[in-house]
Scaffold this active site. Structure first.
Site, mmCIF file in Angstrom:
data_model
loop_
_atom_site.group_PDB
_atom_site.id
_atom_site.type_symbol
_atom_site.label_atom_id
_atom_site.label_comp_id
_atom_site.label_asym_id
_atom_site.label_seq_id
_atom_site.Cartn_x
_atom_site.Cartn_y
_atom_site.Cartn_z
ATOM 1 N N ALA A 66 0.876 -1.122 0.122
ATOM 2 C CA ALA A 66 -0.024 0.146 -0.137
ATOM 3 C C ALA A 66 0.831 1.227 0.144
ATOM 4 O O ALA A 66 2.290 1.244 0.413
ATOM 5 C CB ALA A 66 -0.949 -0.042 1.209
ATOM 6 N N GLY A 111 0.485 -4.949 0.931
ATOM 7 C CA GLY A 111 -0.782 -4.926 0.072
ATOM 8 C C GLY A 111 -0.447 -5.908 -1.334
ATOM 9 O O GLY A 111 -1.541 -6.161 -1.949
ATOM 10 N N GLU A 114 -0.863 -9.130 -0.526
ATOM 11 C CA GLU A 114 -2.185 -9.516 -0.230
ATOM 12 C C GLU A 114 -3.060 -9.475 -1.646
ATOM 13 O O GLU A 114 -4.009 -10.237 -1.716
ATOM 14 C CB GLU A 114 -2.979 -8.267 0.564
ATOM 15 C CG GLU A 114 -2.191 -8.563 2.216
ATOM 16 C CD GLU A 114 -2.457 -7.227 2.965
ATOM 17 O OE1 GLU A 114 -1.968 -6.226 2.743
ATOM 18 O OE2 GLU A 114 -2.915 -7.475 4.261
ATOM 19 N N GLU A 134 4.601 -5.250 7.250
ATOM 20 C CA GLU A 134 3.876 -3.854 7.823
ATOM 21 C C GLU A 134 4.337 -3.738 9.335
ATOM 22 O O GLU A 134 4.348 -2.558 9.764
ATOM 23 C CB GLU A 134 2.267 -4.227 8.106
ATOM 24 C CG GLU A 134 1.697 -4.406 6.624
ATOM 25 C CD GLU A 134 1.596 -5.690 5.690
ATOM 26 O OE1 GLU A 134 2.436 -6.378 6.029
ATOM 27 O OE2 GLU A 134 0.945 -5.430 4.737
HETATM 28 N N1 CO8 Z 1 4.610 3.344 -0.878
HETATM 29 C C1 CO8 Z 1 4.849 4.312 -1.600
HETATM 30 N N2 CO8 Z 1 5.900 4.476 -2.323
HETATM 31 C C2 CO8 Z 1 6.749 3.419 -2.347
HETATM 32 C C3 CO8 Z 1 6.651 2.211 -1.799
HETATM 33 C C4 CO8 Z 1 5.259 2.248 -1.039
HETATM 34 N N3 CO8 Z 1 4.722 0.891 -0.485
HETATM 35 N N4 CO8 Z 1 7.458 1.294 -2.006
HETATM 36 C C5 CO8 Z 1 8.234 2.033 -2.867
HETATM 37 N N5 CO8 Z 1 8.131 3.371 -2.994
HETATM 38 C C6 CO8 Z 1 8.758 4.258 -3.817
HETATM 39 C C7 CO8 Z 1 9.472 4.890 -3.093
HETATM 40 O O1 CO8 Z 1 9.448 5.803 -2.263
HETATM 41 C C8 CO8 Z 1 10.571 5.181 -4.252
HETATM 42 O O2 CO8 Z 1 10.021 6.752 -4.679
HETATM 43 P P1 CO8 Z 1 11.178 8.066 -4.900
HETATM 44 O O3 CO8 Z 1 11.887 7.244 -5.902
HETATM 45 O O4 CO8 Z 1 10.233 9.039 -5.082
HETATM 46 O O5 CO8 Z 1 11.854 7.968 -3.794
HETATM 47 C C9 CO8 Z 1 10.386 4.517 -5.294
HETATM 48 O O6 CO8 Z 1 9.102 3.760 -4.953
HETATM 49 C C10 CO8 Z 1 11.478 3.328 -5.653
HETATM 50 O O7 CO8 Z 1 11.692 2.791 -4.308
HETATM 51 P P2 CO8 Z 1 12.990 2.596 -3.435
HETATM 52 O O8 CO8 Z 1 14.044 3.807 -3.825
HETATM 53 O O9 CO8 Z 1 12.913 2.474 -2.062
HETATM 54 O O10 CO8 Z 1 13.890 1.272 -4.448
HETATM 55 P P3 CO8 Z 1 14.736 0.324 -3.667
HETATM 56 O O11 CO8 Z 1 15.025 -0.735 -4.712
HETATM 57 O O12 CO8 Z 1 15.785 0.902 -3.099
HETATM 58 O O13 CO8 Z 1 13.801 -0.530 -2.570
HETATM 59 C C11 CO8 Z 1 11.888 -1.781 -1.589
HETATM 60 C C12 CO8 Z 1 12.819 -1.327 -2.826
HETATM 61 C C13 CO8 Z 1 12.594 -2.648 -0.773
HETATM 62 C C14 CO8 Z 1 10.719 -2.487 -2.190
HETATM 63 C C15 CO8 Z 1 11.396 -0.424 -0.886
HETATM 64 O O14 CO8 Z 1 10.883 0.450 -1.702
HETATM 65 C C16 CO8 Z 1 10.585 -0.676 0.341
HETATM 66 O O15 CO8 Z 1 10.890 -1.280 1.214
HETATM 67 N N6 CO8 Z 1 9.365 -0.370 0.022
HETATM 68 C C17 CO8 Z 1 8.369 -0.466 1.031
HETATM 69 C C18 CO8 Z 1 7.755 -1.786 1.235
HETATM 70 C C19 CO8 Z 1 6.928 -1.868 2.357
HETATM 71 O O16 CO8 Z 1 6.954 -1.698 3.475
HETATM 72 N N7 CO8 Z 1 5.312 -2.254 1.950
HETATM 73 C C20 CO8 Z 1 4.491 -2.460 2.697
HETATM 74 C C21 CO8 Z 1 3.737 -1.197 3.075
HETATM 75 S S1 CO8 Z 1 2.386 -1.186 4.004
HETATM 76 C C22 CO8 Z 1 1.016 -2.201 3.494
HETATM 77 O O17 CO8 Z 1 1.328 -2.571 2.386
HETATM 78 C C23 CO8 Z 1 -0.036 -2.238 4.447
HETATM 79 C C24 CO8 Z 1 -1.541 -2.912 3.621
HETATM 80 C C25 CO8 Z 1 -2.706 -2.480 4.559
HETATM 81 C C26 CO8 Z 1 -3.036 -1.147 4.333
HETATM 82 C C27 CO8 Z 1 -4.171 -0.574 5.352
HETATM 83 C C28 CO8 Z 1 -4.539 0.804 4.834
HETATM 84 C C29 CO8 Z 1 -4.882 1.660 5.805
#
Ligand code: CO8
Length: 257
Positions: A66, A111, A114, A134
């Site tokens: 998400a 997400g 999921e 999460e």
């Molecule tokens: N949300 C928003 N932006 C994201 C997300 C995300 N989940 N994942 C990546 N991005 C963005 C980064 O911010 C970055 O943007 P920018 O270039 O503007 O800085 C771009 O994508 C590229 O990402 P990275 O530079 O971080 O790329 P890396 O190769 O270094 O890393 C990763 C890749 C490991 C996947 C890293 O991006 C990461 O850890 N992402 C987050 C993963 C995560 O924690 N996902 C779970 C999110 S929580 C969730 O899904 C909850 C679901 C239930 C929600 C309930 C709703 C209320």
């Protein structure tokens, strides 16, 4: 709302949905969820739908979760509403009467995992990374992960993943039954083409009946589920497909469904 948040391609009733936010690793924000719901409005209304394949744009991510930026400032009520809306959308995807397959082409986190779990099965490219991270953000899965993950991989493995937030590679995902197959990104495209041909060519009512039997049967005791299978099996003989399929076999030709 941009209509491109979910790209829709149709090949003979096999519809490919692509989550299209590659710069944010296809993170699911409210726009993507709304676009998915809009795509489902169309898919649910179609009698000629044969299968749905879901993937992410670009070569790096299926869906990296998400959208954290959008979620950060939500109140508890807003978070409940967003999670509820996303859960309802994934439930609709899961309930489509045709096979729904996730083609996981990279990061499949939170997400994203999921979303893959709401599909009937998933296949992954060898660079895919899975996880429910999460807890590392101070929350729990909210798009069905605490419920569908244990149903797919068992409660012990699901608890391991959702409480540690650890990430696993495609081979571990294969070993625990989160995905059915692992292949290279190029092979994933070939697999998509092969599935399009297979699912597009099989008897559509039979394929729907097979999905219904498995899905509805899992919620029932074995005797009721076997009775359901008998009814759905008999129903196959009330349509044209059974005669065509069996006649084609006897006449040594390909069936035309
Ligand atoms: N949300 C928003 N932006 C994201 C997300 C995300 N989940 N994942 C990546 N991005 C963005 C980064 O911010 C970055 O943007 P920018 O270039 O503007 O800085 C771009 O994508 C590229 O990402 P990275 O530079 O971080 O790329 P890396 O190769 O270094 O890393 C990763 C890749 C490991 C996947 C890293 O991006 C990461 O850890 N992402 C987050 C993963 C995560 O924690 N996902 C779970 C999110 S929580 C969730 O899904 C909850 C679901 C239930 C929600 C309930 C709703 C209320």
């Amino acid at each position: 709302m941009s209509e491109q948040a979910i790209e829709v391609q149709d090949e003979g009733g096999v519809v490919r949905l692509t989550v299209n936010r590659p710069k944010a690793l296809n993170a699911l924000n409210s726009e993507v969820i709304a676009a998915l719901a809009a795509a489902l409005d169309d898919l649910e209304a179609r009698g000629d739908l044969r299968a749905v394949l879901i993937t992410g744009a670009g070569e790096k991510a299926f869906v990296a979760g998400a959208d954290i930026t959008e979620m950060r400032d939500k109140s508890a009520v807003e978070a409940r509403d967003f999670a509820g809306q996303a859960q309802a959308t994934l439930k609709r995807l899961e309930a489509l009467p045709v096979p729904v397959v996730a083609l996981v082409n990279g990061f499949c986190l939170g997400g994203g995992c999921e979303l893959a779990l709401a599909c009937d099965w998933a296949v992954a490219s060898d660079n895919a990374v899975f996880g429910q991270p999460e807890v590392l953000l101070g929350v729990i899965p909210g798009f069905g992960g605490t419920q569908r993950l244990p149903r797919r991989v068992g409660p012990a493995m699901a608890l391991d993943l959702v409480t540690t937030g650890r990430k696993i590679d495609a081979n571990e995902a294969l070993r625990i039954g989160l995905v059915n197959r692992v292949m290279s990104q190029a092979e994933l495209e070939d697999y998509a083409a092969e599935l399009t041909k297979q699912l597009g060519g099989n008897g559509p009512q039979a394929v729907r009946g097979a999905k219904q039997a498995v899905h509805d049967g899992l919620d029932q005791d074995l005797d009721s589920a076997l009775a359901l299978e008998t009814s759905l099996f008999a129903l196959c003989f009330a349509g044209d497909e059974q005669r065509e399929g069996m006649s084609a076999f006897v006449e040594k030709r390909k069936p035309n469904f």
